[in-house]
Design an enzyme around this catalytic site. Structure first.
Site, PDB file in Angstrom:
ATOM      1  CB  CYS A 127      -6.680  -8.134   5.550  1.00  0.00           C
ATOM      2  SG  CYS A 127      -5.407  -8.743   6.674  1.00  0.00           S
ATOM      3  CE  LYS A 157      -3.746  -2.345   2.472  1.00  0.00           C
ATOM      4  NZ  LYS A 157      -3.014  -3.607   2.741  1.00  0.00           N
ATOM      5  CG  ASP A 209      -3.034  -2.447   6.129  1.00  0.00           C
ATOM      6  OD1 ASP A 209      -4.080  -2.996   6.503  1.00  0.00           O
ATOM      7  OD2 ASP A 209      -2.199  -2.998   5.387  1.00  0.00           O
TER       8      ASP A 209
END
Length: 441
Positions: free
Chosen positions: A376, A260, A323
């Site tokens: 995720c 990312k 993230d």
């Protein structure tokens, strides 16, 4: 001269067994261990494809195979013997390997890697396994056994999905081998250069039919990379969000291993902005720097630091990505060992860290700036729960509808946090990525 003994077991099966043992014994990541051993044994083409299918398929369906094996084997199975039986069961029940070949190669594998003593047991059990199809073996068994998901994960996914009629489709998607998706980093690579087919979730995503991504020049040069389309969307949503005023300083708080960060840096370079990438673990910080080498014009630097104890000044960034470390239950098709490695206790331990990282990220924003919180994992405690807790403790933060920045992606709103995005493998062909946008007021 004495003859050098020729091993009876082919390299693909030896590699597959060694990878699965490393996952069990050393907590190795299957994809990384597989890549290492394929290089070490110099396997490519059909042999590499066979090893990849044996590893991924055996780990995904491990729970189903264990349900069968435990009914056939008398007494407790030693872990290496069980792993060999799982490999044999996968060939018999889920691949088009003839019975005699699957049984014989597994017996030879046991003799080579474990010893001659359990060879008779393995031969007998696998011949019994071959007598029925997998569907027949699993008739009237529990949902956990039929879908090869631990019960606690079934419960967590069902809660997150909030659509009972779609649960079977989600669980089936978790057990499918995912295709290879590439990202064409903007300003560095055109998607047409990569071949394959466009993926609807990201304008930079290309799905390959097959082959080795490393053989593509753009991938070797860092202008493109392997990256799930859902992960690409995380970076895109942060980049698309509106900020008030200046838009020059971006931050990636948990940047490793760097996919990312590399995409953000490429986007930032086109806008005259720069990304500071932070990663707690120094060796992963090195991976970030390597991955973003082609997009270094948009990279302000890579540092190794704790995102909960920031090395940067308060209120200094225009865009921030978190993230967060998570259970990874949204990527079970891509990381099949996670379902057997993670526990409910892991989620309980991760949530305070996720809250702390997001809270710190909001503090790093200047007023008018935007933070993207992503996992995720679709688990409610790690997604909506974390965002709601931070919003409750920070009156200077507000939720921004991330769904308003979706382009052509339907049915992607979180069932537990209106305005946040929740992707699903069975709906969108991606990992089950969650993204929420917050603005500092």
């Amino acid at each position: 001269m004495p003859k050098v003994p020729v091993p009876k077991v082919d390299g693909a099966r030896l590699v597959a067994f060694d990878v699965i043992r490393a996952v069990a014994e050393k907590d190795a990541y299957a994809n990384l261990e597989l890549s290492r051993l394929l290089r070490e044994h110099r396997l490519d083409g059909r042999d590499a494809a066979l090893a990849t299918e044996l590893v991924g398929g055996t780990l995904r369906l491990q729970g189903s195979y264990d349900d069968v094996l435990d009914r056939l084997a008398k007494g407790k199975l030693d872990p290496p013997v069980r792993d060999a039986l799982r490999l044999g069961a996968h060939q018999l029940l889920s691949m088009r390997v003839p019975t005699h070949a699957a049984v014989a190669t597994t017996v030879d594998l046991v003799k080579d890697r474990i010893g001659h003593r359990p060879a008779g047991l393995v031969n007998a059990v696998l011949r019994r396994v071959s007598e029925r199809s997998l569907d027949d073996w699993l008739t009237n068994r529990s949902l956990a056994a039929r879908t090869s998901h631990p019960q606690w994960i079934l419960d967590a996914l069902a809660e997150a999905l909030a659509r009972p009629e779609e649960l079977d489709a989600l669980l089936a998607a978790d057990n499918e081998r995912p295709g290879v998706v590439l990202v064409a980093r903007p300003g560095l690579c055109d998607p047409a250069e990569l071949g394959g087919a466009p993926h609807p979730v990201s304008p930079y995503a290309v799905q390959l039919e097959g082959g080795d991504p490393g053989a593509i020049p753009a991938v070797r040069e860092g202008r493109a990379g392997v990256q799930d389309a859902g992960s690409q969307l995380v970076a895109l949503l942060l980049a698309r969000a509106e900020v008030d005023g200046r838009d020059e300083r971006w931050l990636d708080v948990c940047a490793g291993p760097g996919g990312k960060a590399a995409l953000l840096a490429a986007i930032a370079a086109e806008r005259g902005a720069r990304v500071l990438a932070n990663e707690r673990q120094p060796h992963r910080a090195t991976l970030v720097a390597q991955g973003a080498r082609a997009a270094r014009a948009g990279l302000a630097g890579v540092i190794a630091g704790d995102g909960t104890r920031p090395a940067w000044a308060e209120s200094s960034f225009d865009r921030v990505l978190v993230d967060a470390p998570c259970s990874g239950l949204g990527a079970l098709r891509r990381r099949p060992e996670s379902r057997w490695r993670r526990t409910e206790a892991d989620v309980t331990e991760l949530v305070p860290l996720q809250v702390s990282l997001l809270d710190s990220a909001v503090g790093a924003l200047r007023p008018g700036g935007v933070v993207a919180y992503a996992t995720c994992s679709p688990v409610v405690a790690e997604t909506a729960g974390v965002v709601q807790e931070v919003l409750a403790r920070r009156p200077d933060a507000e939720l921004v509808p991330a769904t308003s920045y979706l382009e052509g992606i339907a049915d992607a709103e979180s069932a537990h946090l209106p305005g946040a995005v929740q992707l699903w493998p069975h709906r969108h062909g991606t990992d089950a990525m969650f993204v929420a946008l917050l603005r500092r007021t």
